[in-house]
Design a protein around this motif. Structure first.
Motif, PDB file in Angstrom:
ATOM      1  N   ASN A  87      -4.899  92.627  92.767  1.00 42.48           N
ATOM      2  CA  ASN A  87      -4.950  93.585  91.973  1.00 42.48           C
ATOM      3  C   ASN A  87      -4.429  92.889  90.307  1.00 42.48           C
ATOM      4  N   LYS A  88      -3.528  92.117  90.546  1.00 43.56           N
ATOM      5  CA  LYS A  88      -2.977  91.244  89.382  1.00 43.56           C
ATOM      6  C   LYS A  88      -2.742  89.869  89.836  1.00 43.56           C
ATOM      7  N   MET A  89      -2.989  88.953  88.799  1.00 46.71           N
ATOM      8  CA  MET A  89      -2.561  87.385  88.912  1.00 46.71           C
ATOM      9  C   MET A  89      -1.561  86.992  87.780  1.00 46.71           C
ATOM     10  N   VAL A  90      -0.577  86.576  88.370  1.00 47.54           N
ATOM     11  CA  VAL A  90       0.289  86.055  87.348  1.00 47.54           C
ATOM     12  C   VAL A  90       0.321  84.411  87.394  1.00 47.54           C
ATOM     13  N   SER A  91      -0.716  83.817  86.363  1.00 46.59           N
ATOM     14  CA  SER A  91      -1.016  82.402  86.249  1.00 46.59           C
ATOM     15  C   SER A  91      -0.978  81.447  84.987  1.00 46.59           C
ATOM     16  N   SER A  92      -1.063  80.306  85.180  1.00 46.86           N
ATOM     17  CA  SER A  92      -1.056  79.545  84.149  1.00 46.86           C
ATOM     18  C   SER A  92      -2.319  78.853  83.779  1.00 46.86           C
ATOM     19  N   TYR A  93      -3.387  79.037  84.639  1.00 49.92           N
ATOM     20  CA  TYR A  93      -4.734  78.168  84.523  1.00 49.92           C
ATOM     21  C   TYR A  93      -5.695  79.050  85.507  1.00 49.92           C
ATOM     22  N   VAL A  94      -6.850  79.440  84.734  1.00 49.02           N
ATOM     23  CA  VAL A  94      -7.639  80.300  85.608  1.00 49.02           C
ATOM     24  C   VAL A  94      -9.266  79.927  85.168  1.00 49.02           C
ATOM     25  N   GLY A  95      -9.271  78.477  84.579  1.00 47.15           N
ATOM     26  CA  GLY A  95     -10.535  78.167  84.426  1.00 47.15           C
ATOM     27  C   GLY A  95     -11.744  77.749  85.360  1.00 47.15           C
ATOM     28  N   GLU A  96     -11.390  77.727  86.467  1.00 51.10           N
ATOM     29  CA  GLU A  96     -12.384  77.200  87.538  1.00 51.10           C
ATOM     30  C   GLU A  96     -13.002  78.119  88.369  1.00 51.10           C
ATOM     31  N   ASN A  97     -12.924  79.559  87.992  1.00 52.90           N
ATOM     32  CA  ASN A  97     -13.043  80.516  88.863  1.00 52.90           C
ATOM     33  C   ASN A  97     -13.988  81.557  88.023  1.00 52.90           C
TER      34      ASN A  97
ATOM     35  N   LYS B 106      -8.582  87.972 106.136  1.00 55.74           N
ATOM     36  CA  LYS B 106      -9.194  88.583 107.555  1.00 55.74           C
ATOM     37  C   LYS B 106      -8.381  89.936 107.705  1.00 55.74           C
ATOM     38  N   ARG B 107      -7.238  89.852 107.533  1.00 58.01           N
ATOM     39  CA  ARG B 107      -6.552  91.048 107.330  1.00 58.01           C
ATOM     40  C   ARG B 107      -6.829  92.085 106.530  1.00 58.01           C
ATOM     41  N   GLY B 108      -7.329  92.101 105.254  1.00 58.15           N
ATOM     42  CA  GLY B 108      -7.842  92.981 104.385  1.00 58.15           C
ATOM     43  C   GLY B 108      -6.858  93.826 103.540  1.00 58.15           C
ATOM     44  N   THR B 109      -5.553  92.979 103.526  1.00 53.15           N
ATOM     45  CA  THR B 109      -4.727  93.788 102.588  1.00 53.15           C
ATOM     46  C   THR B 109      -5.105  93.822 101.152  1.00 53.15           C
ATOM     47  N   ARG B 110      -4.876  95.047 100.659  1.00 54.82           N
ATOM     48  CA  ARG B 110      -5.164  95.242  99.060  1.00 54.82           C
ATOM     49  C   ARG B 110      -4.315  95.392  98.122  1.00 54.82           C
ATOM     50  N   GLN B 111      -4.869  95.353  96.948  1.00 55.01           N
ATOM     51  CA  GLN B 111      -3.878  95.565  95.884  1.00 55.01           C
ATOM     52  C   GLN B 111      -2.623  94.762  95.625  1.00 55.01           C
ATOM     53  N   LEU B 112      -2.935  93.598  95.805  1.00 55.69           N
ATOM     54  CA  LEU B 112      -1.772  92.360  95.874  1.00 55.69           C
ATOM     55  C   LEU B 112      -1.478  92.036  94.297  1.00 55.69           C
ATOM     56  N   THR B 113      -0.433  91.771  94.140  1.00 54.61           N
ATOM     57  CA  THR B 113       0.118  91.113  93.104  1.00 54.61           C
ATOM     58  C   THR B 113       0.281  89.732  93.487  1.00 54.61           C
ATOM     59  N   VAL B 114      -0.177  88.679  92.801  1.00 49.88           N
ATOM     60  CA  VAL B 114      -0.225  87.225  93.331  1.00 49.88           C
ATOM     61  C   VAL B 114       0.308  86.296  92.072  1.00 49.88           C
ATOM     62  N   ILE B 115       1.275  85.585  92.114  1.00 51.44           N
ATOM     63  CA  ILE B 115       1.736  84.616  91.415  1.00 51.44           C
ATOM     64  C   ILE B 115       1.561  83.338  91.756  1.00 51.44           C
ATOM     65  N   SER B 116       0.861  82.414  91.009  1.00 54.17           N
ATOM     66  CA  SER B 116       0.478  81.210  91.420  1.00 54.17           C
ATOM     67  C   SER B 116      -0.174  80.492  90.188  1.00 54.17           C
ATOM     68  N   ASN B 117      -0.181  79.269  90.420  1.00 54.72           N
ATOM     69  CA  ASN B 117      -0.558  78.377  89.165  1.00 54.72           C
ATOM     70  C   ASN B 117      -2.060  78.579  88.748  1.00 54.72           C
ATOM     71  N   ASN B 118      -2.732  78.835  89.731  1.00 58.93           N
ATOM     72  CA  ASN B 118      -4.114  79.255  89.347  1.00 58.93           C
ATOM     73  C   ASN B 118      -4.906  80.077  90.469  1.00 58.93           C
ATOM     74  N   CYS B 119      -5.801  80.355  90.479  1.00 57.47           N
ATOM     75  CA  CYS B 119      -6.671  81.310  91.669  1.00 57.47           C
ATOM     76  C   CYS B 119      -7.726  80.617  92.404  1.00 57.47           C
TER      77      CYS B 119
END
Length: 231
Positions: free
Chosen positions: A71-81, A41-54
């Motif tokens: 803007n960037k994801m640091v993840s270990s699994y991304v297969g559901e999106n 809702k806040r609309g913050t952009r260009q985020l770098t997100v570290i999470s197991n998946n997305c």
């Protein structure tokens, strides 16, 4: 110290464009869904997100992805999106894939103030390219750097006003690691009790790691992929 916030929106109000986030949860289990919704809702952009998946296309971190806030994801699994796949293949999304155990240890190291460690995971693969290698007892290891972020978003079962957190069952996955790795940690909790109302032996994350606490009302129990067998 009272760390209670009045709303999810207030809790994330200073997360600005370009911020880095570490987000707890595993799949759709134990994700800080209300904080994610407030950030969308806040609309913050260009985020770098570290999470197991997305998350998935229409829930969890997938909401931020669909809104093109990540803007960037640091993840270990991304297969559901599918949105993740589309943005990655088109070059819109930068991705750093990390073996799951290595991701957990990089976060743990970050929270503990350890700058890096050696692991055998990923040696001989793309994961290890450009990283320092070292041999111990005849086996090759690769140097992995610790992970920290500007903010951590986590989901707790119970919390008190001092920020002490209790996670429930499998939601105690990446949440304690994420909570320790954030410079400012924001926790949403299903139940908030008075300080002293939690059994000290049951606290998973001490309040020293947590700066803000907000109560979440109404949670969805969603499943990434429902599998049934014929009767």
């Amino acid at each position: 110290m009272n760390k209670l916030m009045g709303s999810m929106e207030e809790a994330v109000q200073d997360i600005g464009d370009g911020a880095s986030l570490v987000v707890g949860g595993f799949g759709l289990c134990g994700i800080p869904e209300h904080l994610i919704a407030a950030l969308r809702k806040r609309g913050t952009r260009q985020l770098t997100v570290i999470s197991n998946n997305c998350g998935v296309d229409d829930w969890g971190l997938g909401l931020l992805l669909a809104n093109k806030q990540i803007n960037k994801m640091v993840s270990s699994y991304v297969g559901e999106n599918k949105t993740f796949e589309k943005q990655f293949l088109s070059g819109e999304l930068e991705v750093e894939l990390v073996p799951q155990g290595t991701l957990a240890e990089r976060l743990r190291a970050g929270g503990a103030g350890i700058p890096g460690f050696y692991t055998a995971s990923g040696v001989g693969t793309l994961v290890a390219e450009g990283k320092e290698h070292k041999t111990f007892d005849g086996r090759t290891y690769v140097l992995e750097r610790a992970l920290t972020a500007d903010f951590a978003l986590v989901k707790a079962w119970k919390a008190d006003a001092a920020g002490n957190l209790v996670f429930r069952k499998t939601s105690r996955n990446f949440n304690p690691l994420a909570a320790a790795a954030g410079n400012i940690t924001i926790a949403e909790a299903e139940e908030i009790v008075e300080t002293g109302g939690l059994d000290p032996d049951e606290i998973h994350t001490p309040g020293i790691y947590v700066q803000r606490v907000v109560r979440g009302i109404g949670y969805q129990k969603r499943i990434e992929r429902l599998t049934v067998r014929s009767s």
